[in-house]
Design a protein around this motif. Structure first.
Motif, PDB file in Angstrom:
ATOM      1  N   THR A 112       4.783 -38.924 -41.321  1.00  0.00           N
ATOM      2  CA  THR A 112       3.558 -38.702 -40.540  1.00  0.00           C
ATOM      3  C   THR A 112       2.289 -38.891 -41.370  1.00  0.00           C
ATOM      4  OG1 THR A 112       3.552 -36.324 -41.005  1.00  0.00           O
ATOM      5  CG2 THR A 112       4.747 -37.066 -39.035  1.00  0.00           C
ATOM      6  N   TYR A 131       4.524 -43.835 -34.226  1.00  0.00           N
ATOM      7  CA  TYR A 131       4.405 -42.375 -34.138  1.00  0.00           C
ATOM      8  C   TYR A 131       3.527 -41.913 -35.297  1.00  0.00           C
ATOM      9  CZ  TYR A 131       7.734 -41.675 -38.021  1.00  0.00           C
ATOM     10  OH  TYR A 131       8.350 -41.673 -39.248  1.00  0.00           O
ATOM     11  N   PRO A 132       2.868 -40.769 -35.245  1.00  0.00           N
ATOM     12  CA  PRO A 132       3.034 -39.702 -34.251  1.00  0.00           C
ATOM     13  C   PRO A 132       2.260 -39.892 -32.943  1.00  0.00           C
ATOM     14  CG  PRO A 132       1.513 -38.985 -35.953  1.00  0.00           C
ATOM     15  CD  PRO A 132       2.038 -40.330 -36.394  1.00  0.00           C
ATOM     16  N   THR A 142       2.813 -41.656 -30.437  1.00  0.00           N
ATOM     17  CA  THR A 142       3.675 -41.744 -29.257  1.00  0.00           C
ATOM     18  C   THR A 142       4.674 -40.602 -29.150  1.00  0.00           C
ATOM     19  OG1 THR A 142       5.046 -43.281 -30.533  1.00  0.00           O
ATOM     20  CG2 THR A 142       3.484 -44.238 -28.944  1.00  0.00           C
ATOM     21  N   ASN A 143       4.610 -39.621 -30.053  1.00  0.00           N
ATOM     22  CA  ASN A 143       5.514 -38.470 -29.932  1.00  0.00           C
ATOM     23  C   ASN A 143       5.317 -37.736 -28.608  1.00  0.00           C
ATOM     24  OD1 ASN A 143       6.529 -39.020 -32.450  1.00  0.00           O
ATOM     25  ND2 ASN A 143       5.552 -37.286 -33.478  1.00  0.00           N
ATOM     26  N   THR A 203       9.795 -45.579 -31.112  1.00  0.00           N
ATOM     27  CA  THR A 203       8.676 -45.184 -31.962  1.00  0.00           C
ATOM     28  C   THR A 203       9.032 -45.555 -33.394  1.00  0.00           C
ATOM     29  OG1 THR A 203       9.451 -42.940 -32.460  1.00  0.00           O
ATOM     30  CG2 THR A 203       8.268 -43.256 -30.388  1.00  0.00           C
ATOM     31  N   SER A 211      13.952 -40.396 -30.097  1.00  0.00           N
ATOM     32  CA  SER A 211      12.652 -41.070 -30.207  1.00  0.00           C
ATOM     33  C   SER A 211      12.754 -42.586 -30.212  1.00  0.00           C
ATOM     34  CB  SER A 211      11.943 -40.612 -31.492  1.00  0.00           C
ATOM     35  OG  SER A 211      11.750 -39.220 -31.484  1.00  0.00           O
TER      36      SER A 211
END
Length: 756
Positions: free
Chosen positions: A655, A725-726, A728-729, A646, A746
């Motif tokens: 984020t 990401y986020p 794909t978190n 990620t 991650s």
């Protein structure tokens, strides 16, 4: 003139893809900077604000923690720093009327981009139990609610006090003081999710969990190895330091699964020639498979040991411990295993070795590409082994350089934001304030989520950040948060965490770095610590977005008095009135901050002591720098699977999503993309432009799915994939973490692809 925020979420169903770029910055960066700044601030405010960024009489950029040199440019900021400033200094406002028009369920359906674009929050708001939307609340009532919830807990350890890296030294010190006077060490922070692995490795090997180099060291290095890092997007001002090192004769090795424009060529926007032609930075690009770094450095260490005269025997004899055990392990490194783990060729590794042997002064820089794996700590220890072999710690132009990602994340840890504090720190804190701090360890981020999930924690108080957006295993995390009795977020702007709440929720709006901070004792400043241990002041110059905002120190001080009452002898009101009173106390508790107020008043600030760098003294258990010999690990993939990392786009900071483009990688108009090598895509039947669901696989057998990603054929390392990401978190299991540091893994997620 500033523009209005978007009324609706932009459509991201059909991102456009062009070939990736091979140079960073230049005229496009200037143009994009001015466009974003004008949209958020208007022209006059843009000039007034950006000219104060990172200046000696200005404010510290709320973006990354890269240091400034003694001589500052008029424009001492990068494109992404300007975006961070523009979003904070925006003229857009989120008022109580906004919350009246947008139920929490509506906010939960919005993208992080849309939420962030709405502007600065102007008043504290409360989500009552059973209510469907936030409503305005007075500060007094907000603090009463916090006191009610905290004082009703069965144990102080049912409370979690999270800290974002933007928090100033002064606010962080007060925050940890309050938590410990309240009775808990539950002080998770964003470092738990990023450089905790660095701190764990460096504390064990050299005795201090920070980098050992200065900006001047980079300029003097013969060789700089940049591993698992993309400075062109994440730390753009670092490119200027690499350019200066190159001009002095340095060579650069880049170790990364993806080619990154910023490490190929830097078009310095500070000079006409730089904008037109630029400087080629990387001399050797090692396109390593995800997670193969430990194997690479172990083999390099073996080859150094086996080269006559390559090892600094005097340094090893006088300053290190564990050399014999390490060399025995290193000699077992195998070429075939290493080539399999890394995906590299023998000539590539031999060329890297030749560059290492030719260098008398070597620096290794790294970021999340090394820290977010199961074997992250062992990998970073192996990096330290390489430097120790040739005496490259404690001399000019050499050392370790973990590049921190948020502007005061290192300072917050220095101030005591840590769930496992050193006894000496607690002893000094208790002596200064006449309190008894708890000695048992608290929860880090991953353990905090487990505690919320299991009902062992009831209140989450977040000092900045986007806890929900930054953490792994999204569905598990959000379900855990919703079990809380109260969630509180100290924020400047909206994010996903405000839409995922406990039974009651508060949003407490605060001053930003760009805002003037005037208290009863007059105009205030705060301090921050950069990635290289320099501490300096930060003073905002803008009228705050609302008269209803409180500073972070004021919020902590008023909360502490409401919760602890008159039984607390700590002078919270004095601390709110004048931050110099906080710095006086810090000077008596935290080593290196003696005479803090006088030193903070210096235009250049001051450098914190660092025993390995300054004295070649290593405050480890052995009293020396420690070689280590962990077994070599690397991820192994089942057939038909890829290893996903990620990462950020160029229109992103942590984020915070500034836009929907990733200019350097050639992607525009959307974020739900997965980058796959064309040969891997062919084997898996993934056509460029097709859509797929990403499904992660882990030993718990739970299906974690991120649906609807556009496949982009991209020159990644074979067997590897990358996505932002986020978003794909959700694929990162909560319990998939680094050994020792407990950082979410991650950067190494096994995924399969299913039709969307």
């Amino acid at each position: 003139m500033a523009t209005k925020p978007p009324a609706g979420d932009p459509v991201q169903d059909a991102p456009q893809v062009a070939p990736p770029q091979h140079a960073a910055a230049g005229l496009p960066a200037i143009g994009h900077t001015l466009k974003i700044a004008q949209q958020q601030m208007g022209l006059a405010r843009t000039a007034r604000t950006l000219l104060k960024v990172n200046q000696k009489d200005g404010f510290d950029c709320p973006g990354c923690a890269w240091p400034e040199g003694d001589k500052r440019h008029t424009a001492e900021f990068c494109e992404n720093g300007a975006k961070a400033v523009a979003e904070e200094a925006t003229l857009r406002r989120v008022t109580p009327a906004f919350f009246a028009a947008h139920p929490v369920a509506d906010l939960a359906e919005r993208s992080g981009y849309w939420l962030g674009q709405q502007g600065r929050i102007t008043e504290p708001v409360l989500l009552q139990e059973g209510a469907d939307r936030y409503e305005a609340v007075t500060w007094q009532r907000a603090f009463e609610i916090i006191a009610e919830e905290l004082n009703a807990l069965d144990s102080p350890d049912q409370a979690l006090f999270y800290t974002s890296g933007r928090t100033s030294n002064e606010a962080a010190f007060l925050f940890q003081l309050f938590a410990r006077e309240f009775g808990t060490n539950n002080l998770p922070d964003c470092s738990n999710m990023c450089h905790e692995s660095s701190g764990s490795a460096l504390n064990e090997t050299i005795g201090i969990g920070k980098g050992s180099v200065s900006l001047e060291d980079l300029h003097q290095a013969d060789l700089i190895i940049v591993a698992g890092q993309n400075p062109g997007t994440n730390h753009p001002r670092m490119l200027s330091a690499l350019e200066k090192a190159k001009s002095a004769g340095a060579q650069i090795i880049s170790v990364n699964p993806l080619p990154e424009a910023g490490l190929e060529r830097f078009k310095n926007p500070q000079t006409p020639l730089g904008m037109l032609k630029g400087t080629a930075l990387t001399d050797l690009f090692l396109q390593i498979r995800i997670g193969g770094d430990q194997a690479l450095f172990r083999l390099l260490n073996k080859l150094v040991i086996e080269t006559d005269g390559a090892v600094d025997e005097d340094f090893i004899r006088e300053h290190t411990h564990g050399y014999e055990e390490f060399t025995a392990a290193a000699r077992q490194a195998d070429w075939d295993d290493t080539l399999k783990a890394t995906g590299l060729t023998r000539p590539e590794i031999e060329r890297a070795l030749a560059m290492i042997l030719a260098s008398q002064r070597t620096i290794v820089c790294w970021a999340m590409g090394l820290t977010q794996h199961k074997h992250a700590v062992a990998t970073i220890r192996e990096v330290v082994n390489l430097l120790l072999l040739r005496g490259n710690i404690g001399r000019p132009g050499a050392g370790v350089c973990p590049v921190r990602g948020h502007s005061n994340v290192q300072g917050d840890r220095t101030m005591g934001i840590f769930e496992r504090p050193a006894p000496a720190f607690l002893d000094a804190l208790d002596k200064e304030f006449g309190i008894t701090s708890p000695r048992h360890h608290g929860y880090d981020v991953v353990r905090s989520i487990r505690a919320l999930r299991d009902g062992e924690a009831k209140v989450l108080f977040a000092m900045g950040g986007n806890f929900v957006g930054a953490t792994p295993d999204t569905e598990v995390t959000e379900a855990a948060i919703r079990k809380a009795s109260l969630t509180v977020h100290v924020s400047t702007k909206l994010n996903r965490s405000h839409a995922v709440t406990g039974r009651r929720a508060l949003i407490l709006p605060t001053l930003g770095r760009t805002d003037k901070d005037v208290q009863a004792g007059g105009r205030q400043f705060v301090t921050v610590e950069d990635s290289m241990g320099m501490v300096h002041s930060s003073r905002g110059n803008l009228t705050p977005a609302s008269p209803h905002l409180l500073s972070e120190p004021a919020i902590v001080a008023r909360m502490a008095r409401a919760v602890l009452g008159t039984a607390s002898a700590t002078p919270w009101e004095e601390f709110e009135k004048d931050y110099a009173a906080i710095r006086d106390r810090i000077s008596r508790v935290v080593p290196g901050f003696e005479d803090f107020n006088a030193r903070a008043a210096r235009p250049d600030g001051f450098r914190l002591p660092h025993a390995p760098r300054d004295e070649r003294r290593f405050p480890t258990k052995t009293g020396k720098a420690n070689f280590t010999a962990a077994p070599v690990e690397y991820p192994e993939l089942p057939a038909g699977r890829l290893l996903l990392q990620t990462l950020r786009s160029h229109d992103q900071y942590n984020t915070t999503i500034y836009g929907l483009d990733d200019r350097y990688r050639g992607i525009t108009g959307g974020r739900r993309v997965v980058m796959v090598h064309p040969e891997d895509a062919a084997e898996l039947g993934l056509a460029d432009g097709s859509y797929t669901d990403l499904v992660s696989e882990w030993k718990d057998g739970v299906e974690r799915r991120a649906p609807g990603f556009r496949v982009v054929h991209y020159p990644t390392a074979r067997g590897c994939a990358a996505a932002y990401y986020p978003e794909t978190n959700v694929l990162v299991p909560l319990d998939s973490t680094a050994d020792t540091s407990n950082t979410p893994a991650s950067k190494s997620v096994v995924v399969r692809f299913e039709p969307a």
